[in-house]
Design a protein around this motif. Structure first.
Motif, PDB file in Angstrom:
ATOM      1  N   LEU A 286       0.827  -1.210   0.000  1.00 51.54           N
ATOM      2  CA  LEU A 286       0.000   0.000   0.000  1.00 51.54           C
ATOM      3  C   LEU A 286       0.860   1.258   0.000  1.00 51.54           C
ATOM      4  CD1 LEU A 286      -2.883  -0.968   2.453  1.00 51.54           C
ATOM      5  CD2 LEU A 286      -3.146  -0.309   0.051  1.00 51.54           C
ATOM      6  N   CYS A 287       1.999   1.196   0.645  1.00 48.26           N
ATOM      7  CA  CYS A 287       2.899   2.348   0.642  1.00 48.26           C
ATOM      8  C   CYS A 287       3.370   2.662  -0.772  1.00 48.26           C
ATOM      9  CB  CYS A 287       4.099   2.089   1.551  1.00 48.26           C
ATOM     10  SG  CYS A 287       3.721   2.174   3.318  1.00 48.26           S
ATOM     11  N   ARG A 288       3.516   1.624  -1.591  1.00 53.03           N
ATOM     12  CA  ARG A 288       4.010   1.821  -2.953  1.00 53.03           C
ATOM     13  C   ARG A 288       2.919   2.328  -3.895  1.00 53.03           C
ATOM     14  NH1 ARG A 288       6.862  -3.017  -1.668  1.00 53.03           N
ATOM     15  NH2 ARG A 288       5.398  -4.364  -2.787  1.00 53.03           N
ATOM     16  N   GLY A 464       6.546   9.077  -1.175  1.00 56.12           N
ATOM     17  CA  GLY A 464       6.303   8.341   0.069  1.00 56.12           C
ATOM     18  C   GLY A 464       5.422   9.102   1.041  1.00 56.12           C
ATOM     19  N   GLY A 465       5.336   8.549   2.266  1.00 60.41           N
ATOM     20  CA  GLY A 465       4.660   9.243   3.355  1.00 60.41           C
ATOM     21  C   GLY A 465       3.158   9.065   3.442  1.00 60.41           C
ATOM     22  N   ALA A 466       2.557   8.214   2.613  1.00 55.05           N
ATOM     23  CA  ALA A 466       1.099   8.042   2.642  1.00 55.05           C
ATOM     24  C   ALA A 466       0.644   7.459   3.981  1.00 55.05           C
ATOM     25  CB  ALA A 466       0.658   7.138   1.500  1.00 55.05           C
ATOM     26  N   PRO A 477      -3.099   9.533   0.278  1.00 54.87           N
ATOM     27  CA  PRO A 477      -1.858  10.237  -0.056  1.00 54.87           C
ATOM     28  C   PRO A 477      -1.722  11.532   0.749  1.00 54.87           C
ATOM     29  CG  PRO A 477      -3.505  10.662  -1.724  1.00 54.87           C
ATOM     30  CD  PRO A 477      -4.126   9.674  -0.778  1.00 54.87           C
ATOM     31  N   VAL A 478      -0.484  12.010   0.848  1.00 54.44           N
ATOM     32  CA  VAL A 478      -0.228  13.288   1.514  1.00 54.44           C
ATOM     33  C   VAL A 478      -0.619  14.414   0.560  1.00 54.44           C
ATOM     34  CG1 VAL A 478       1.526  14.793   2.517  1.00 54.44           C
ATOM     35  CG2 VAL A 478       1.655  12.319   2.865  1.00 54.44           C
TER      36      VAL A 478
END
Length: 533
Positions: A286-288, A464-466, A477-478
């Motif tokens: 999920l991060c990807r 990144g950073g979600a 997402p951020v």
């Protein structure tokens, strides 16, 4: 005038216990900016020595030639430290290079000339600005962050070594730095990662102009053999050393015989086994990327939500249906976000998690960030709190007794900054409930559990950073100016296990968030109990 640099340096290392610099990209950015002042003072010293026809240590001239091209640019780039490779370089300079500069120019019993005194004063000024002088702990932590980022995002190691990370240019890694990464990976038992970086170094070495007698093909092959041996692949380790076996190196011969004697006749593993930190998972996937199917995405929607003020609407996006995860857009202005960030920098402390024994809190690699708490005594903070209540329909009032919400927690993430999957509800962990009850501030005593979470995104992040919810396959997402919102408790009051969530590692950028936990107290008419749900 005599100089006391050594004592100051030791004292600054003691400060690291309270707040490592790798855990905040904001603090790393300050470090990069202040390094420019050290470079100017160092250049001034060398220039004066040359003009006065005084001898300059070869080591000092070499260090200046090494530092000047990089630092003269990095100190003027506000985003330099937002790249983890650059940050690794930055910390390395403060740990390995600047101490050598000071040791060659300043000493406790030396009479210092004007240029050396200027360098001394610059050091003292910079040391006061950065709070913490990096040490080996920061080197190790930043290296572990790079290794962790690769297990999440699978970036190309060869490209990264050559100075390209996700299409963004950064400083290339030299063989000595790669070797440091490999050894830290080996010590952390991330043997699969250690092997990949070791093989990449072997590919790079023939094309590198880097000179270090300790970094050569033989040394790297021995290290690779050590990695395989530690993984239980003794025959593979011996095969790597076999071509070196008859070169007359007694140490290599002993290692070869050791590996050969350890070979297990009944068979050995064919591949290096992954450890927990190297496993892929729903969380990492999920991060990807967003992993919802086209059909699931087609059921999501946006709308303008009503509030108690008829002309004030919320721009609302539904990012998951069951449970509902909301994303409010354009709910905090650039000026307000900047105010939150600025106020937080005055109060930062390393973020903590509950200790393994269930008693008290401690720092941990599961949460790489720094935290500050902002209370509603500040007018802008108070307005932001009221806005949360207006948009969610919940009571968020802060008061001396039985507050309806907690103060804002402002967080800035560090190198590869992240927060592993966790629940916000206190009831989700009985150990946490006991610790919180024992340490609860007066305003929150008796206010129940955290019924809901509001999460402001105070800036954009490049890669990144979600925020992800592994149990419900959801990724947020951020988005600067937006805020995520969800309920941590079911209507009957139990913890909703579907709200397990995590902050994904930040690859490039400096992630700032401001979260507010809303308590059960005062919500009985806003979200009535329902024993059937």
């Amino acid at each position: 005038m005599k100089f006391v640099w050594t004592l100051s340096y030791v004292c600054s290392f003691l400060h690291i216990i309270e707040g490592e610099i790798f855990s905040s990209v904001y603090k790393l950015s300050i470090l990069a900016k202040e390094e420019g002042k050290l470079l100017e003072a160092f250049k001034k010293f060398v220039t004066i020595q040359i003009n006065d026809q005084r001898s300059i240590y070869f080591e000092l001239q070499r260090l200046l030639d090494d530092l000047e091209p990089t630092v003269s640019q990095s100190c003027q780039d506000p985003k330099y430290a937002e790249n983890p490779i650059n940050a690794f370089h930055l910390i390395g300079r403060f740990v390995y290079k600047w101490p050598v500069v000071f040791a060659n120019i300043l000493c406790e019993d030396c009479e210092l000339d004007e240029a050396a005194l200027h360098l001394n004063m610059t050091y003292q000024t910079v040391n006061g600005k950065i709070d913490y002088w990096p040490d080996d702990h920061d080197i190790k932590a930043s290296a572990q962050a790079l290794l962790r980022l690769r297990t999440f995002y699978y970036f190309n190691i060869d490209e990264t070594i050559n100075g390209v990370l996700f299409g963004e240019h950064c400083q290339p890694l030299n063989p000595s730095q790669i070797l440091k990464l490999i050894r830290i990976a080996t010590d952390s038992n991330m043997l699969h990662e250690a092997r990949l970086w070791c093989e990449a170094l072997l590919r790079k070495l023939p094309f590198s102009s880097y000179k270090d007698e300790h970094v050569n093909e033989v040394a790297i092959l021995r290290l690779l053999a050590t990695i395989y041996n530690k993984a239980g692949m003794h025959e593979r380790a011996a095969d790597i050393l076999f071509p070196l076996h008859q070169l007359g190196h007694s140490e290599i011969d002993r290692e070869y015989e050791l590996y050969k004697n350890n070979v297990i006749e009944t068979g050995e593993p064919h591949n290096i086994a992954l450890v927990k930190d190297e496993y892929d998972s729903q969380y990492k996937q999920l991060c990807r990327e967003n992993r919802k199917t086209p059909r699931e995405l087609s059921e999501l929607y946006c709308y303008l939500s009503n509030t108690s003020i008829p002309y004030y609407k919320g721009k609302l996006e539904i990012v998951n249906l069951q449970p509902v995860i909301y994303l409010f857009h354009d709910v905090i202005s650039n000026n307000e976000a900047a105010y939150f960030r600025n106020e937080a920098t005055k109060k930062f402390k390393r973020s903590v998690v509950l200790g393994d024994d269930g008693h008290g809190f401690s720092t941990d690699k599961e949460r790489i960030s720094q935290t500050a708490w902002l209370f509603d005594e500040l007018e802008i903070v108070k307005r932001a709190t009221l806005r949360v209540g207006l948009l969610t329909g919940l009571v968020t009032t802060w008061s001396p007794l039985y507050s309806n919400s907690e103060p804002f927690q402002i967080v800035n993430y560090g190198i590869g900054g992240m927060y592993h999957p966790h629940f916000d509800a206190l009831l989700s962990d009985k150990r946490l409930q006991g610790v919180v009850e024992a340490n609860e501030i007066q305003e929150l005593k008796g206010t129940g559990d955290r019924i809901a979470t509001w999460l402001y995104y105070l800036n954009d992040v490049e890669v990144g950073g979600a925020t992800v919810f592994p149990n419900i396959n959801t990724r947020v997402p951020v988005i600067k100016g937006a805020a995520a919102f969800w309920y941590n408790l079911l209507p009957r009051g139990d913890s909703d296990n579907r709200t397990l969530h995590a902050g994904c590692p930040v690859v490039i950028g400096s992630k700032w968030v401001g979260n507010k936990w809303i308590r059960e107290a005062g919500q009985m008419f806003k979200r009535p109990c329902d024993l059937d749900l």
